[in-house]
Design a protein around this motif. Structure first.
Motif, PDB file in Angstrom:
ATOM      1  N   THR A  82       0.854  -1.185   0.000  1.00 23.70           N
ATOM      2  CA  THR A  82       0.000   0.000   0.000  1.00 23.70           C
ATOM      3  C   THR A  82       0.890   1.236   0.000  1.00 23.70           C
ATOM      4  OG1 THR A  82      -1.793  -1.120   1.175  1.00 23.70           O
ATOM      5  CG2 THR A  82      -1.776   1.288   1.237  1.00 23.70           C
ATOM      6  N   LEU A  83       0.696   2.092  -0.973  1.00 21.83           N
ATOM      7  CA  LEU A  83       1.511   3.293  -1.134  1.00 21.83           C
ATOM      8  C   LEU A  83       0.627   4.524  -1.235  1.00 21.83           C
ATOM      9  CD1 LEU A  83       3.988   1.927  -3.846  1.00 21.83           C
ATOM     10  CD2 LEU A  83       4.416   2.091  -1.393  1.00 21.83           C
ATOM     11  N   LYS A  84       1.199   5.670  -0.909  1.00 22.65           N
ATOM     12  CA  LYS A  84       0.516   6.961  -1.031  1.00 22.65           C
ATOM     13  C   LYS A  84       1.208   7.762  -2.137  1.00 22.65           C
ATOM     14  CE  LYS A  84      -1.564   6.354   3.128  1.00 22.65           C
ATOM     15  NZ  LYS A  84      -3.007   6.307   3.380  1.00 22.65           N
ATOM     16  N   GLY A  85       0.438   8.584  -2.825  1.00 26.16           N
ATOM     17  CA  GLY A  85       1.068   9.435  -3.831  1.00 26.16           C
ATOM     18  C   GLY A  85       0.117   9.893  -4.907  1.00 26.16           C
ATOM     19  N   HIS A  86       0.667  10.154  -6.086  1.00 27.70           N
ATOM     20  CA  HIS A  86      -0.147  10.679  -7.190  1.00 27.70           C
ATOM     21  C   HIS A  86       0.578  10.423  -8.507  1.00 27.70           C
ATOM     22  CE1 HIS A  86      -3.264  13.197  -8.985  1.00 27.70           C
ATOM     23  NE2 HIS A  86      -3.783  13.395  -7.774  1.00 27.70           N
ATOM     24  N   THR A  87      -0.209  10.405  -9.576  1.00 25.92           N
ATOM     25  CA  THR A  87       0.342  10.310 -10.928  1.00 25.92           C
ATOM     26  C   THR A  87       0.052  11.602 -11.681  1.00 25.92           C
ATOM     27  OG1 THR A  87      -1.722   9.325 -11.724  1.00 25.92           O
ATOM     28  CG2 THR A  87       0.042   7.810 -11.048  1.00 25.92           C
ATOM     29  N   GLY A  88       0.649  11.733 -12.859  1.00 24.09           N
ATOM     30  CA  GLY A  88       0.372  12.881 -13.714  1.00 24.09           C
ATOM     31  C   GLY A  88       0.521  12.498 -15.174  1.00 24.09           C
ATOM     32  N   SER A  89      -0.266  13.122 -16.028  1.00 22.16           N
ATOM     33  CA  SER A  89      -0.111  12.921 -17.481  1.00 22.16           C
ATOM     34  C   SER A  89      -0.659  14.137 -18.216  1.00 22.16           C
ATOM     35  CB  SER A  89      -0.841  11.656 -17.945  1.00 22.16           C
ATOM     36  OG  SER A  89      -2.225  11.748 -17.692  1.00 22.16           O
ATOM     37  N   ALA A  90       0.161  14.671 -19.112  1.00 23.54           N
ATOM     38  CA  ALA A  90      -0.245  15.815 -19.941  1.00 23.54           C
ATOM     39  C   ALA A  90       0.852  16.092 -20.955  1.00 23.54           C
ATOM     40  CB  ALA A  90      -0.480  17.062 -19.092  1.00 23.54           C
ATOM     41  N   TYR A  91       0.472  16.515 -22.141  1.00 20.74           N
ATOM     42  CA  TYR A  91       1.421  16.912 -23.194  1.00 20.74           C
ATOM     43  C   TYR A  91       2.405  15.796 -23.561  1.00 20.74           C
ATOM     44  CZ  TYR A  91      -0.204  21.609 -21.885  1.00 20.74           C
ATOM     45  OH  TYR A  91      -0.978  22.715 -21.600  1.00 20.74           O
ATOM     46  N   GLY A  92       2.046  14.537 -23.300  1.00 18.69           N
ATOM     47  CA  GLY A  92       2.942  13.424 -23.598  1.00 18.69           C
ATOM     48  C   GLY A  92       3.784  12.985 -22.417  1.00 18.69           C
ATOM     49  N   LEU A  93       3.783  13.779 -21.348  1.00 15.56           N
ATOM     50  CA  LEU A  93       4.506  13.420 -20.128  1.00 15.56           C
ATOM     51  C   LEU A  93       3.681  12.464 -19.275  1.00 15.56           C
ATOM     52  CD1 LEU A  93       6.485  15.328 -17.546  1.00 15.56           C
ATOM     53  CD2 LEU A  93       4.209  14.567 -16.842  1.00 15.56           C
ATOM     54  N   TYR A  94       4.399  11.551 -18.593  1.00 15.90           N
ATOM     55  CA  TYR A  94       3.783  10.671 -17.600  1.00 15.90           C
ATOM     56  C   TYR A  94       4.680  10.682 -16.365  1.00 15.90           C
ATOM     57  CZ  TYR A  94       0.948   9.400 -21.522  1.00 15.90           C
ATOM     58  OH  TYR A  94       0.098   9.485 -22.595  1.00 15.90           O
ATOM     59  N   SER A  95       4.062  10.856 -15.205  1.00 16.37           N
ATOM     60  CA  SER A  95       4.841  10.992 -13.976  1.00 16.37           C
ATOM     61  C   SER A  95       4.180  10.216 -12.848  1.00 16.37           C
ATOM     62  CB  SER A  95       4.964  12.472 -13.584  1.00 16.37           C
ATOM     63  OG  SER A  95       3.678  13.050 -13.381  1.00 16.37           O
ATOM     64  N   ALA A  96       4.981   9.864 -11.847  1.00 19.99           N
ATOM     65  CA  ALA A  96       4.449   9.193 -10.661  1.00 19.99           C
ATOM     66  C   ALA A  96       5.344   9.489  -9.469  1.00 19.99           C
ATOM     67  CB  ALA A  96       4.346   7.692 -10.882  1.00 19.99           C
ATOM     68  N   MET A  97       4.708   9.682  -8.313  1.00 18.80           N
ATOM     69  CA  MET A  97       5.395   9.906  -7.041  1.00 18.80           C
ATOM     70  C   MET A  97       4.636   9.089  -5.995  1.00 18.80           C
ATOM     71  SD  MET A  97       5.450  13.450  -4.807  1.00 18.80           S
ATOM     72  CE  MET A  97       3.734  13.250  -4.235  1.00 18.80           C
ATOM     73  N   PHE A  98       5.251   8.000  -5.509  1.00 19.35           N
ATOM     74  CA  PHE A  98       4.589   7.154  -4.522  1.00 19.35           C
ATOM     75  C   PHE A  98       5.554   6.781  -3.411  1.00 19.35           C
ATOM     76  CE2 PHE A  98       1.595   6.686  -7.994  1.00 19.35           C
ATOM     77  CZ  PHE A  98       0.372   6.698  -7.315  1.00 19.35           C
ATOM     78  N   PHE A  99       5.003   6.672  -2.183  1.00 22.76           N
ATOM     79  CA  PHE A  99       5.856   6.449  -1.024  1.00 22.76           C
ATOM     80  C   PHE A  99       5.111   5.660   0.056  1.00 22.76           C
ATOM     81  CE2 PHE A  99       3.597  10.436  -0.577  1.00 22.76           C
ATOM     82  CZ  PHE A  99       3.142  10.449   0.740  1.00 22.76           C
ATOM     83  N   ASP A 100       5.883   5.110   0.987  1.00 19.20           N
ATOM     84  CA  ASP A 100       5.352   4.428   2.156  1.00 19.20           C
ATOM     85  C   ASP A 100       5.791   5.212   3.384  1.00 19.20           C
ATOM     86  OD1 ASP A 100       4.911   2.783   4.407  1.00 19.20           O
ATOM     87  OD2 ASP A 100       5.143   0.952   3.226  1.00 19.20           O
ATOM     88  N   PRO A 101       4.862   5.931   4.043  1.00 25.37           N
ATOM     89  CA  PRO A 101       5.246   6.784   5.176  1.00 25.37           C
ATOM     90  C   PRO A 101       5.687   5.992   6.413  1.00 25.37           C
ATOM     91  CG  PRO A 101       2.870   6.771   4.909  1.00 25.37           C
ATOM     92  CD  PRO A 101       3.431   6.027   3.735  1.00 25.37           C
ATOM     93  N   LYS A 102       5.331   4.717   6.481  1.00 24.45           N
ATOM     94  CA  LYS A 102       5.748   3.896   7.623  1.00 24.45           C
ATOM     95  C   LYS A 102       7.150   3.321   7.408  1.00 24.45           C
ATOM     96  CE  LYS A 102       1.044   2.614   8.978  1.00 24.45           C
ATOM     97  NZ  LYS A 102       0.061   1.511   9.108  1.00 24.45           N
ATOM     98  N   GLU A 103       7.387   2.783   6.237  1.00 23.80           N
ATOM     99  CA  GLU A 103       8.684   2.158   5.950  1.00 23.80           C
ATOM    100  C   GLU A 103       9.725   3.160   5.447  1.00 23.80           C
ATOM    101  OE1 GLU A 103       9.322  -0.942   6.767  1.00 23.80           O
ATOM    102  OE2 GLU A 103       7.252  -1.188   7.457  1.00 23.80           O
TER     103      GLU A 103
END
Length: 382
Positions: free
Chosen positions: A325-346
């Motif tokens: 289980t991870l927390k975060g967000h993705t993004g996509s626009a203009y051909g870009l794809y991004s992701a930022m996900f993390f585990d606040p406990k570990e």
């Protein structure tokens, strides 16, 4: 005695070399896999950053920043990261809530300065929290680049901006929510949106980033490339970094805010995004700098609906890396794809950004992004 000390020194050196070889082997494997992933999905450039035990343990950039001039991508280059930008807006709101300048339960109409009500449910108050969690009943059918679309005094079709369900009773991801939220940040703080984020988030953490194109070195911008499935070709998307100087020259505080796109316009490197991610991982603190309280940081990450897993500009997922289980967000626009996900406990997290690929999707994720995250986790964290 000297010979004993020398022999102990040699043993220590050998241990360090052994550890380094293991580390290099894991890094080499991850890099080989990411290159293969890029080849499989026609990736142009990929920047990654890995955090483990609160430390950035690895950053690297693969491929090209600009195809036309054959310029390689570097860790210092910055991307427009699309919807991960929403979390910067939400963090700004949390700071203002913490300061007692507004409440998550406030009537959004009072905050923004014009009526925000679903015409099918005129008595139901649309709150700031509903806007932050995409439970406002708003949609993007009329666009989201200007507030005129939802302002009853400006658009005769304003009612089309609302869905048929009651606010708070359903979910639809909506960019207009966060461009409106950016406007509230201006009205409450008295600072232009891009300046507020720079002064209260970016500068305190020492990040080179921003929403305003002209406040950044354009030489660092990574060209974004849109993929055309019919021809299997890419074309650059220069509008991703349009400076919009004329619009800024005629800027109206508390209304022109969508010019900076609070919903998607942050420009930042993968490395600096990983530093920002570490702040959220540590519930509002980064290297001794408090950006927001633990209480409000946790609120941002606490999902409101089990079905969507969405909180406030943060999502909880359990299928990005199977079994975690991870927390975060993705993004996509203009051909870009991004992701930022993390585990606040570990205390680990991963950032992956590509400036262009063949965007095949599985389980709601861009395959290049998901495969890269899984490789980095397996090789460098697990």
């Amino acid at each position: 005695m000297n010979r004993f000390i020398f022999s102990k020194f040699i043993v220590c050196v050998c241990i360090l070399i052994s550890c380094s070889i293991t580390g290099f082997a894991q890094i080499d494997k991850a890099e080989t896999e990411i290159k293969e992933i890029m080849q499989k999905y026609s990736g142009i450039g990929v920047s990654v950053a890995v955090v483990k035990q609160n430390k950035i343990i690895y950053t690297h950039s693969f491929g090209l920043k600009n195809v036309e001039n054959n310029i390689p991508l570097t860790d210092q280059d910055i991307f427009r990261i699309a919807s991960i930008s929403k979390s910067f807006s939400a963090t700004s709101i949390m700071q203002l809530v913490e300061a007692g300048k507004l409440s998550l339960d406030d009537d959004f109409s009072n905050l923004v300065g014009f009526k925000v009500r679903n015409p099918k449910f005129p008595e139901t108050v649309i709150t700031l929290k509903m806007m932050l969690s995409h439970r406002s009943s708003l949609n993007d059918s009329q666009g989201y680049l200007k507030l005129d679309v939802i302002n009853p005094d400006k658009n005769p079709d304003w009612a089309k901006c609302y869905n048929s369900y009651e606010p708070g009773k359903g979910y639809e991801y909506c960019n207009l929510n966060f461009n409106l939220i950016g406007t509230v940040i201006e009205k409450i703080s008295g600072e232009r949106f891009d300046n507020y984020v720079k002064n209260h988030l970016l500068k305190p953490m020492g990040l080179y980033a921003g929403y305003c194109v002209d406040s950044l070195d354009s030489a660092k911008f990574v060209t974004l490339y849109e993929y055309h499935n019919d021809t299997k070709t890419f074309t650059p998307a220069p509008t991703a970094y349009a400076p919009r100087r004329e619009e800024i020259k005629n800027y109206v505080m508390g209304y022109s805010t969508p010019i900076f796109s609070p919903t998607g316009g942050m420009k930042i490197s993968a490395t600096d995004l990983a530093k920002y991610m570490t702040m959220h991982m540590n519930y509002g603190n980064y290297n001794g700098v408090k950006i927001m309280s633990k209480k409000h940081a946790k609120l941002m990450q606490t999902k409101i609906s089990e079905e969507e897993g969405y909180a406030m500009a943060m999502r909880s997922v359990n299928d990005l890396i199977p079994g975690l289980t991870l927390k975060g967000h993705t993004g996509s626009a203009y051909g870009l794809y991004s992701a930022m996900f993390f585990d606040p406990k570990e205390k680990y997290g991963i950032v992956v950004i590509t400036n262009g690929c063949n965007p095949i999707y599985s389980k709601g994720y861009c395959d290049l992004i998901q495969a890269s995250i899984n490789s980095l986790y397996t090789n460098l964290i697990k």
